[in-house]
Every structure is written in C-alpha cells, then in structure tokens.
Design a protein around this motif. Structure first.
Motif, PDB file in Angstrom:
ATOM      1  N   UNK A  55      -2.607 -53.050 -27.374  1.00  0.00           N
ATOM      2  CA  UNK A  55      -2.721 -54.057 -28.196  1.00  0.00           C
ATOM      3  C   UNK A  55      -1.857 -55.169 -28.099  1.00  0.00           C
ATOM      4  N   UNK A  56      -0.651 -55.163 -27.637  1.00  0.00           N
ATOM      5  CA  UNK A  56       0.280 -56.040 -27.198  1.00  0.00           C
ATOM      6  C   UNK A  56      -0.323 -56.920 -26.035  1.00  0.00           C
ATOM      7  N   UNK A  57      -0.754 -55.892 -24.987  1.00  0.00           N
ATOM      8  CA  UNK A  57      -1.341 -56.773 -23.957  1.00  0.00           C
ATOM      9  C   UNK A  57      -2.511 -57.840 -24.387  1.00  0.00           C
ATOM     10  N   UNK A  58      -3.394 -57.166 -25.282  1.00  0.00           N
ATOM     11  CA  UNK A  58      -4.823 -57.865 -25.568  1.00  0.00           C
ATOM     12  C   UNK A  58      -4.133 -58.992 -26.415  1.00  0.00           C
ATOM     13  N   UNK A  59      -3.164 -59.101 -27.297  1.00  0.00           N
ATOM     14  CA  UNK A  59      -2.629 -60.219 -27.893  1.00  0.00           C
ATOM     15  C   UNK A  59      -2.212 -61.342 -26.871  1.00  0.00           C
ATOM     16  N   UNK A  60      -1.673 -60.916 -25.827  1.00  0.00           N
ATOM     17  CA  UNK A  60      -1.413 -61.995 -24.569  1.00  0.00           C
ATOM     18  C   UNK A  60      -2.570 -62.494 -24.167  1.00  0.00           C
ATOM     19  N   UNK A  61      -3.444 -61.571 -23.825  1.00  0.00           N
ATOM     20  CA  UNK A  61      -4.603 -61.868 -23.249  1.00  0.00           C
ATOM     21  C   UNK A  61      -5.526 -62.951 -23.929  1.00  0.00           C
ATOM     22  N   UNK A  62      -5.332 -62.750 -25.282  1.00  0.00           N
ATOM     23  CA  UNK A  62      -6.234 -63.684 -26.152  1.00  0.00           C
ATOM     24  C   UNK A  62      -5.655 -65.052 -26.496  1.00  0.00           C
ATOM     25  N   UNK A  63      -4.367 -64.875 -26.564  1.00  0.00           N
ATOM     26  CA  UNK A  63      -3.364 -66.143 -26.856  1.00  0.00           C
ATOM     27  C   UNK A  63      -2.773 -66.781 -25.624  1.00  0.00           C
ATOM     28  N   UNK A  64      -2.771 -66.429 -24.463  1.00  0.00           N
ATOM     29  CA  UNK A  64      -1.987 -67.051 -23.603  1.00  0.00           C
ATOM     30  C   UNK A  64      -2.838 -67.989 -22.696  1.00  0.00           C
ATOM     31  N   UNK A  65      -2.273 -68.505 -21.752  1.00  0.00           N
ATOM     32  CA  UNK A  65      -3.085 -69.555 -21.046  1.00  0.00           C
ATOM     33  C   UNK A  65      -4.299 -69.051 -20.391  1.00  0.00           C
ATOM     34  N   UNK A  66      -5.289 -69.891 -19.917  1.00  0.00           N
ATOM     35  CA  UNK A  66      -6.359 -69.492 -19.224  1.00  0.00           C
ATOM     36  C   UNK A  66      -6.058 -68.796 -18.112  1.00  0.00           C
ATOM     37  N   UNK A  67      -5.352 -69.362 -17.394  1.00  0.00           N
ATOM     38  CA  UNK A  67      -4.795 -68.692 -15.851  1.00  0.00           C
ATOM     39  C   UNK A  67      -4.314 -67.512 -15.822  1.00  0.00           C
ATOM     40  N   UNK A  68      -3.722 -67.079 -16.887  1.00  0.00           N
ATOM     41  CA  UNK A  68      -3.127 -65.615 -17.030  1.00  0.00           C
ATOM     42  C   UNK A  68      -3.939 -64.462 -17.770  1.00  0.00           C
ATOM     43  N   UNK A  69      -5.075 -64.825 -18.340  1.00  0.00           N
ATOM     44  CA  UNK A  69      -5.655 -63.920 -18.922  1.00  0.00           C
ATOM     45  C   UNK A  69      -6.358 -62.700 -18.185  1.00  0.00           C
ATOM     46  N   UNK A  70      -6.599 -62.877 -16.953  1.00  0.00           N
ATOM     47  CA  UNK A  70      -7.021 -61.931 -16.199  1.00  0.00           C
ATOM     48  C   UNK A  70      -5.810 -60.775 -15.906  1.00  0.00           C
ATOM     49  N   UNK A  71      -4.536 -61.369 -15.827  1.00  0.00           N
ATOM     50  CA  UNK A  71      -3.290 -60.651 -15.689  1.00  0.00           C
ATOM     51  C   UNK A  71      -3.167 -59.679 -16.852  1.00  0.00           C
ATOM     52  N   UNK A  72      -2.932 -60.279 -18.165  1.00  0.00           N
ATOM     53  CA  UNK A  72      -2.962 -59.587 -19.222  1.00  0.00           C
ATOM     54  C   UNK A  72      -4.027 -58.568 -19.640  1.00  0.00           C
ATOM     55  N   UNK A  73      -5.453 -58.888 -19.351  1.00  0.00           N
ATOM     56  CA  UNK A  73      -6.598 -57.902 -19.674  1.00  0.00           C
ATOM     57  C   UNK A  73      -6.524 -56.772 -18.516  1.00  0.00           C
ATOM     58  N   UNK A  74      -5.997 -57.051 -17.346  1.00  0.00           N
ATOM     59  CA  UNK A  74      -5.812 -55.963 -16.425  1.00  0.00           C
ATOM     60  C   UNK A  74      -4.646 -54.906 -16.952  1.00  0.00           C
ATOM     61  N   UNK A  75      -3.577 -55.654 -17.327  1.00  0.00           N
ATOM     62  CA  UNK A  75      -2.589 -54.685 -17.985  1.00  0.00           C
ATOM     63  C   UNK A  75      -3.204 -53.914 -19.092  1.00  0.00           C
ATOM     64  N   UNK A  76      -3.831 -54.618 -19.871  1.00  0.00           N
ATOM     65  CA  UNK A  76      -4.625 -53.855 -21.061  1.00  0.00           C
ATOM     66  C   UNK A  76      -5.277 -52.904 -20.670  1.00  0.00           C
ATOM     67  N   UNK A  77      -6.154 -52.867 -19.749  1.00  0.00           N
ATOM     68  CA  UNK A  77      -7.041 -51.976 -19.120  1.00  0.00           C
ATOM     69  C   UNK A  77      -6.115 -50.728 -18.503  1.00  0.00           C
ATOM     70  N   UNK A  78      -5.157 -50.992 -17.868  1.00  0.00           N
ATOM     71  CA  UNK A  78      -4.041 -49.849 -17.475  1.00  0.00           C
ATOM     72  C   UNK A  78      -3.442 -49.233 -18.651  1.00  0.00           C
ATOM     73  N   UNK A  79      -3.246 -49.933 -19.768  1.00  0.00           N
ATOM     74  CA  UNK A  79      -2.681 -48.934 -20.926  1.00  0.00           C
ATOM     75  C   UNK A  79      -4.052 -48.300 -21.507  1.00  0.00           C
ATOM     76  N   UNK A  80      -4.934 -48.794 -21.490  1.00  0.00           N
ATOM     77  CA  UNK A  80      -6.258 -47.967 -22.114  1.00  0.00           C
ATOM     78  C   UNK A  80      -6.484 -46.801 -21.191  1.00  0.00           C
ATOM     79  N   UNK A  81      -6.473 -46.953 -19.912  1.00  0.00           N
ATOM     80  CA  UNK A  81      -6.625 -45.978 -18.895  1.00  0.00           C
ATOM     81  C   UNK A  81      -5.498 -45.011 -19.205  1.00  0.00           C
ATOM     82  N   UNK A  82      -4.258 -45.057 -19.440  1.00  0.00           N
ATOM     83  CA  UNK A  82      -3.357 -44.217 -19.733  1.00  0.00           C
ATOM     84  C   UNK A  82      -3.610 -43.529 -21.086  1.00  0.00           C
ATOM     85  N   UNK A  83      -4.091 -44.240 -22.153  1.00  0.00           N
ATOM     86  CA  UNK A  83      -4.363 -43.665 -23.332  1.00  0.00           C
ATOM     87  C   UNK A  83      -5.557 -42.721 -23.147  1.00  0.00           C
TER      88      UNK A  83
END
Length: 174
Positions: free
Chosen positions: A64-92
């Motif tokens: 959820x923390x990574x998702x906030x960064x993905x949704x509020x961060x600069x466009x050029x970083x969204x794929x980074x934060x989305x990928x980190x969110x996917x890693x956290x969901x994978x661990x979940x």
C-alpha cells in the motif's frame, strides 16, 4: 444485500479488520491497523516505511505504501513503484500459501523493476539495489514453488537497500 462500507470521502472501502497479511477478519475482531491511503511521501520516506513494514512481516501493508508512491509520484517513476508493489504482493501471496500467485508476482515485479532500471539507466534508485532485488525475488519464487508451502514474510523480506544484502533471519534463500 447490505450497504457497502465507505471511507470518510464516501469511497467504497471494506471496513473489516485485517491481519498482518491483509486477509479480512470477522467484524469486531481486533486486526492490524491499515495503512492510510493516498499519503504523499518522498521517495526516501516511502522506501524507509515500506522496509519497516516488510521487516515486520507486513508485505501487504508495504504494498500500500508503494502503491501511494506509484499513484502520486512522477510519471517517469510509476513503473518502479508499481514493480515494487508487485514484489510486496508476491511476498504477501507466498506468505499466505498461494504458491502460483506468489511466484508469478515475484517474477513479474522483478522484471518490472529491472526493466524500469534499465530504461532509466539507474540500478540503485533511492538506494534500492535493483539487481539484488531481482535475484531475491526469483530465488524466493523458486523456493516457494519447490516447497509448496507458505513462507514467513518477515524472515523472507528483502533488504531494499544497504549493500544489497537480502534479509534472511534464520532462513537462506536456497
């Protein structure tokens, strides 16, 4: 059918308490406090807060923390934060015992952060060791598939930065 749970802004939001892995618990049971949604943090604070949640065995909340960064961060970083969110969901999912979903999301997240890093020409954004994170995710995906059982999320949590080491409290990755 009853009325849907709503948050203070009127958006649909399940009010059931959740456990540390984000699974819903029965109403009236004390759960783990949820991460507030829509919090705008700087990248350093995002990484630090997510790492603390990962270390505490709460990868769903780190997502959820990574998702906030993905949704509020600069466009050029969204794929980074989305990928980190996917890693956290994978661990979940791996911690919940969902072998197929956990392994798939760990690999997908690893590919996403590696692809972003290659395109950005940066292997350590905000101190995150992307190459080591990819190794961690793929190795854990293999462990999950081989063992076929839930993993301890806190013991298997990655080290996002700090020399690229991977957290392994009492457990190796292989």
């Amino acid at each position: 059918m009853g009325a849907r749970d709503r948050d203070a802004e009127g958006r649909a939001r399940n009010a059931r308490p959740r456990d540390g892995l984000g699974r819903p618990l029965p109403y009236g049971v004390r759960g783990v406090e949820r991460q507030p949604e829509g919090v705008v943090r700087g990248p350093e604070d995002t990484v630090a807060e997510a790492q603390a949640l990962l270390d505490a065995g709460k990868p769903f909340h780190a997502h959820e923390v990574f998702e906030d960064a993905w949704k509020s961060g600069p466009d050029e970083e969204r794929a980074l934060w989305r990928g980190l969110a996917q890693l956290a969901v994978g661990l979940t999912h791996a911690a919940r015992g969902n072998v197929t979903g956990g392994a798939r999301l760990l690999r997908r997240g690893a590919g996403a952060v590696e692809e972003w890093a290659a395109g950005a020409g940066e292997s350590r954004p905000y101190g995150i060791d992307v190459p080591q994170l990819g190794v961690w995710a793929r190795e854990l995906a293999g462990v999950v598939e081989r063992e076929g059982t839930a993993v301890d999320a806190g013991a298997r949590a990655p080290r996002l930065r700090g020399g690229g080491s991977v957290r392994a409290r009492g457990h190796g990755l292989g």
